[in-house]
Design a protein around this motif. Sequence first.
Motif, short mmCIF file in Angstrom:
data_model
loop_
_atom_site.label_atom_id
_atom_site.label_comp_id
_atom_site.label_asym_id
_atom_site.label_seq_id
_atom_site.Cartn_x
_atom_site.Cartn_y
_atom_site.Cartn_z
N ARG A 117 -5.66 0.24 -8.87
CA ARG A 117 -5.83 -1.00 -9.61
C ARG A 117 -4.70 -1.97 -9.27
O ARG A 117 -3.58 -1.54 -9.00
CB ARG A 117 -5.83 -0.72 -11.12
N PRO A 118 -5.00 -3.25 -9.29
CA PRO A 118 -3.96 -4.24 -8.97
C PRO A 118 -2.74 -4.10 -9.89
O PRO A 118 -2.88 -3.91 -11.09
CB PRO A 118 -4.67 -5.58 -9.20
N SER A 119 -1.57 -4.15 -9.28
CA SER A 119 -0.28 -4.13 -9.99
C SER A 119 -0.01 -2.78 -10.67
O SER A 119 0.88 -2.69 -11.52
CB SER A 119 -0.23 -5.24 -11.06
N GLU A 120 -0.76 -1.75 -10.31
CA GLU A 120 -0.51 -0.43 -10.87
C GLU A 120 -0.34 0.60 -9.76
O GLU A 120 -0.90 0.45 -8.68
CB GLU A 120 -1.67 0.01 -11.78
N LYS A 121 0.43 1.62 -10.03
CA LYS A 121 0.64 2.68 -9.07
C LYS A 121 -0.64 3.50 -8.94
O LYS A 121 -1.22 3.91 -9.94
CB LYS A 121 1.80 3.57 -9.52
N PRO A 122 -1.10 3.75 -7.68
CA PRO A 122 -2.32 4.56 -7.50
C PRO A 122 -2.17 5.94 -8.13
O PRO A 122 -1.11 6.56 -8.05
CB PRO A 122 -2.45 4.66 -5.97
#
Length: 239
Positions: A107-112
Amino acid sequence: MMLRLRAAAISLAIILPAFAAAASAQSDANNFAVRTIEVNGSGETRTSPDTADLDVAIDTQAKTAEEAASSNAALATKVIDALKSMLGDKGRITTGGYSLNPEYDQRPSEKPRIIGYAAQNSVTVHTGALELVGALIDSAITAGANRINSLDFTVKDDTKARTEAIEIATRDARAQADALASALGVKLGKVLKGTTVSEARPIPVRMGRAMAMSANVATPVEPGEVKVPATVSLTFEIE
């Protein structure tokens, strides 16, 4: 002593022009020898295939790597058993590539983060019983295969077809040489060199992945023809 030196100088002066004339004559002969015309001719024949290579795959997903691998192994075993039962002694079955990879939620701006695992296994069937190919596909799908990687039809022995292709390529090369000589206003002499250019083996008939994925519909298979290409290089002397 002085007379001897003068005699040697005169002798050397006589020998050197003679040597130069001989070298010049040899150079002229070499220049004449390189007067050539070089052409490449191509040819192709088509022949009916007699072997098939079917590659099917089993893809599974699960929350854990162990579950994905275990589920995949169970399905792969069922697929192999079904193919062996259908094929009998009319070919061979081998296992191909295998992979197990994590699947991520990106997700955008989150760690995979890992949300599951995917296992992939492939099985290849090599057979000369072309009439069984459609049934083999259906058996594999029914047993659990969910992807057809490829289906290639080839020729076991292409000697006759390749010989014919070389003959066609040779005639093509000769026609090109005649046309080029006529355009240049020269006359072709003897063939100084003739070679076949390295070619790939027969071009297989490859069928796409869009095949029936339902056990209720028999998969139709029409092999078509295999292309056997050849390229010939000829070097002609110019008279």
